[in-house]
Scaffold this motif. Structure first.
Motif, short mmCIF file in Angstrom:
data_model
loop_
_atom_site.label_atom_id
_atom_site.label_comp_id
_atom_site.label_asym_id
_atom_site.label_seq_id
_atom_site.Cartn_x
_atom_site.Cartn_y
_atom_site.Cartn_z
N ILE A 89 0.84 -1.20 0.00
CA ILE A 89 0.00 0.00 0.00
C ILE A 89 0.88 1.25 0.00
N GLU A 90 1.91 1.23 0.83
CA GLU A 90 2.79 2.41 0.91
C GLU A 90 3.45 2.69 -0.43
N ILE A 91 3.96 1.63 -1.07
CA ILE A 91 4.65 1.82 -2.35
C ILE A 91 3.70 2.38 -3.40
N LEU A 92 2.50 1.79 -3.48
CA LEU A 92 1.51 2.27 -4.45
C LEU A 92 1.21 3.74 -4.19
N TYR A 93 1.04 4.08 -2.92
CA TYR A 93 0.67 5.46 -2.56
C TYR A 93 1.79 6.42 -2.92
N ASN A 94 3.03 6.02 -2.62
CA ASN A 94 4.16 6.91 -2.94
C ASN A 94 4.42 7.02 -4.44
N GLU A 95 3.92 6.03 -5.20
CA GLU A 95 4.04 6.12 -6.66
C GLU A 95 2.85 6.86 -7.27
N TYR A 96 2.04 7.50 -6.45
CA TYR A 96 0.83 8.23 -6.88
C TYR A 96 -0.17 7.32 -7.55
N ASN A 97 -0.08 6.02 -7.25
CA ASN A 97 -1.04 5.07 -7.79
C ASN A 97 -2.17 4.93 -6.77
N PHE A 98 -2.91 6.07 -6.58
CA PHE A 98 -3.82 6.15 -5.44
C PHE A 98 -4.94 5.13 -5.47
N ALA B 227 -19.44 -1.34 18.66
CA ALA B 227 -18.55 -2.34 18.06
C ALA B 227 -17.47 -1.66 17.22
N CYS B 228 -17.84 -0.56 16.55
CA CYS B 228 -16.89 0.14 15.66
C CYS B 228 -15.77 0.83 16.43
N MET B 229 -15.96 1.01 17.75
CA MET B 229 -14.91 1.69 18.54
C MET B 229 -13.58 0.95 18.49
N ASP B 230 -13.60 -0.36 18.16
CA ASP B 230 -12.36 -1.12 18.12
C ASP B 230 -11.65 -1.03 16.77
N ILE B 231 -12.26 -0.37 15.81
CA ILE B 231 -11.66 -0.32 14.46
C ILE B 231 -10.21 0.16 14.48
N PRO B 232 -9.89 1.26 15.19
CA PRO B 232 -8.48 1.69 15.16
C PRO B 232 -7.50 0.63 15.67
N PHE B 233 -7.96 -0.31 16.52
CA PHE B 233 -7.08 -1.40 16.95
C PHE B 233 -6.91 -2.44 15.84
N ALA B 234 -7.99 -2.67 15.07
CA ALA B 234 -7.97 -3.77 14.11
C ALA B 234 -7.43 -3.34 12.75
N LEU B 235 -7.44 -2.04 12.50
CA LEU B 235 -7.04 -1.54 11.18
C LEU B 235 -5.53 -1.35 11.10
N PRO B 236 -4.89 -1.82 10.02
CA PRO B 236 -3.45 -1.56 9.88
C PRO B 236 -3.18 -0.06 9.88
N THR B 237 -2.08 0.34 10.51
CA THR B 237 -1.83 1.78 10.65
C THR B 237 -1.59 2.45 9.31
N ALA B 238 -1.01 1.71 8.34
CA ALA B 238 -0.79 2.31 7.03
C ALA B 238 -2.12 2.68 6.37
N VAL B 239 -3.12 1.82 6.57
CA VAL B 239 -4.44 2.09 6.00
C VAL B 239 -5.05 3.32 6.69
N ALA B 240 -4.88 3.39 8.01
CA ALA B 240 -5.37 4.57 8.73
C ALA B 240 -4.70 5.83 8.17
N GLY B 241 -3.40 5.72 7.91
CA GLY B 241 -2.66 6.88 7.40
C GLY B 241 -3.21 7.38 6.08
N ILE B 242 -3.44 6.49 5.11
CA ILE B 242 -3.90 7.00 3.82
C ILE B 242 -5.37 7.41 3.88
#
Lengths: 271, 283
Positions: free
Chosen positions: A232-241, B104-119
């Motif tokens: 996911i990170e690589i795709l995002y950094n390649e602007y492949n949103f 139930a949704c309150m646990d989402i930040p625990f279950a979600l990968p941080t990279a996904v949270a970031g984008i």
């Protein structure tokens, strides 16, 4: 006359609105955005980004990491929980703190420790590389660091559960002539099964989603050392949103599945 | 004498089998997976020499990173303390449509990968994001800025306060409030003098857990901070930058400082837990 055991209606509505507004801004809108962006260029591109060979190899590596780390940590978790809840011994508190350690260490530091240990300039790295066994920047490093980061989950879930259940039933089984293994499989295991399942679910979710630690030891070699979050990170950094959000949506679905399993387990144990 | 007696009883008390087996497995596994890597960190720093260590750890860029890490983590933990308490209150005390699902949704930040949270947060709060476009129009830079870091850390730490306060609030006896009311207390007095003191230990524990989690967070920040040295570079990002430049010693020194901070927090949390237990015991 005001009722002093509840709030006036306007306060109730105010608090409710404020809480929901907070949750929408910080939780629900970002989640919904993932799906909006993932499907923004149509279903075709969505499927294409999921079936991309690099995405598939990332899924495979993530699966490997789960398949090694989860059984190992489950075995350790059961042993540690049995040790801590069934016996009194010196150093128990220290053991408990050590089990909690991966929770308190920044994932970046976890990764760094393994680079120092097994990297090409690390303590064991040169020897291992000479013997044809590279760990850092290769699959074993990713599996190892995933195991480290996820190892408290099963133990943490089982210890309070087994503590509250005590060991009377096990002692009764022993006095009735069961051996240790029979006692464990026929008395303890049925008692802790749902806690165990929940611990495994949490462990799996974290193993699939770990980013920081894996990022340090992976060396970002595409198609070889990429797990799904790194992909996911690589795709995002390649602007492949669109592709990045498509793969992310898959992980959101996995997270939602985790929560549904959790609800199911809670419902099962309450009955 | 007494000590020897307890020892004797403890030895005797091992009615169940498996002590040696489980002790062996647990210590071997912990030794290999935790103690060995951790001691490497200390050994590596020891190789560095005191002067180098101080220079790395006290460099202006490092100091700026600690400061930013501390401030953003503290602010996000405080936001979570206030809103987490509010959400827990609303979820326990009020009835409304969709309550179970939100709980139930309150646990989402625990279950979600941080990279996904970031984008996901980038898509929401960057200048062309759905909320970010409004915030930017008002001149509020909600991504690639310290504020962006605070937003991400708030997301990551959200469940802690809610999940620590919720069970205590559920267990709170309604009768206590009725007694206070019958003694002439008004609503504000009941909340401040009856409910709040009971929630306090759990509330502080939740705050500290959120704070500790925020200090170490990397995944989501990597996307939303923009990673500008001296401006939006938190301590874990600085470690990552040093690693990418193959400055392993420098990365290790800063990691050791962060680790020291985590240990202090861990001790504090353990102390809190004991305080909480004492309080419930006294009642």
């Amino acid at each position: 006359m005001n009722n002093p055991t509840t709030e006036p209606l306007w306060v109730k509505w105010g608090l409710l609105t404020l809480a929901l507004a907070f949750l929408f801004c910080f939780l629900f809108i970002p989640l919904i955005m993932i799906f909006i962006r993932a499907f923004s260029e149509g279903l075709g591109l969505y499927w294409a980004s999921l079936r991309d060979p690099e995405a598939l190899s990332a899924m495979k590596l993530t699966l490997y990491a789960i398949l090694v780390s989860v059984p190992l940590n489950t075995f350790f978790g059961i042993c540690a929980a049995w040790l801590i809840t069934k016996f009194q011994f010196r150093g128990k508190q220290l053991l408990l703190s050590l089990i909690d350690l991966p929770f308190t260490i920044s994932p970046v530091i976890s990764g760094l420790m393994f680079v120092l240990l097994f990297g090409s300039r690390g303590f064991f790295g040169p020897w291992l590389i000479d013997h044809g066994c590279s760990i850092v920047f290769h699959t074993p490093g990713i599996i190892l660091v995933t195991t480290f980061v996820t190892f408290p989950f099963v133990a943490r879930e089982l210890i309070p559960l087994m503590q509250s259940q005590g060991s009377d039933e096990e002692i009764a089984a022993m006095t009735l002539g069961a051996n240790g293994w029979q006692t464990f499989t026929r008395v303890t295991l049925p008692n802790i099964q749902w806690g165990l399942v929940y611990g495994i679910v949490l462990c799996t979710a974290r193993a699939a989603g770990e980013f920081g630690a894996v990022s340090v030891v992976s060396g970002h070699i595409q198609g070889l050392t990429n797990t799904l979050p790194l992909h996911i990170e690589i795709l995002y950094n390649e602007y492949n949103f669109t592709a990045a959000f498509a793969v992310s949506s898959l992980m959101v679905l996995a997270a939602l599945l985790t929560l549904i399993l959790k609800q199911y387990i809670e419902w099962k144990t309450e009955r | 004498m007494e000590e020897r007696l307890t020892k004797f009883i403890n030895k005797k008390h091992r009615l169940l089998p498996g002590f040696n087996l489980t002790l062996g497995v647990a210590t071997t596994y912990l030794g290999l997976v935790v103690i060995l890597p951790l001691s490497t960190l200390i050994l590596k720093t020891a190789q560095m020499g005191w002067g180098d260590f101080v220079n790395t750890v006290m460099a202006p860029r490092a100091l700026a990173a600690y400061k930013l890490s501390l401030i953003t983590s503290l602010v996000s933990a405080m936001v979570n303390a206030v809103f987490g308490l509010l959400v827990a209150w609303v979820l326990v005390r009020y009835q409304f449509f969709g309550k179970k699902i939100i709980d139930a949704c309150m646990d989402i930040p625990f279950a979600l990968p941080t990279a996904v949270a970031g984008i996901a947060l980038c898509a929401t709060y960057s200048s062309n994001g759905i909320l970010g476009s409004y915030l930017y129009a008002w001149g509020i830079q909600s991504a690639f800025s310290p504020l962006g870091i605070i937003i991400a850390l708030t997301f990551i730490g959200m469940p802690f306060v809610v999940r620590t306060v919720e069970p205590v609030l559920k267990d709170l006896d309604k009768e206590l409030e009725e007694v206070a009311a019958s003694l002439g207390a008004n609503r504000a007095q009941i909340i401040w003098k009856v409910i709040f003191p009971t929630l306090l230990p759990a509330w502080i524990t939740g705050f500290t857990l959120a704070f500790a989690r925020a200090l170490g967070e990397y995944g989501s920040i990597a996307f939303i901070s923009g990673n500008m040295p001296m401006k939006t570079e938190i301590a874990p990002l600085l470690i990552m930058t040093k690693l990418e430049q193959y400055d392993y010693a420098g990365a290790t020194a800063i990691a050791l400082v962060m680790l020291g901070g985590s240990f202090v927090l861990l001790l504090f949390i353990n102390g809190l837990q004991q305080w909480k237990q004492r309080r419930t015991f006294n009642e």
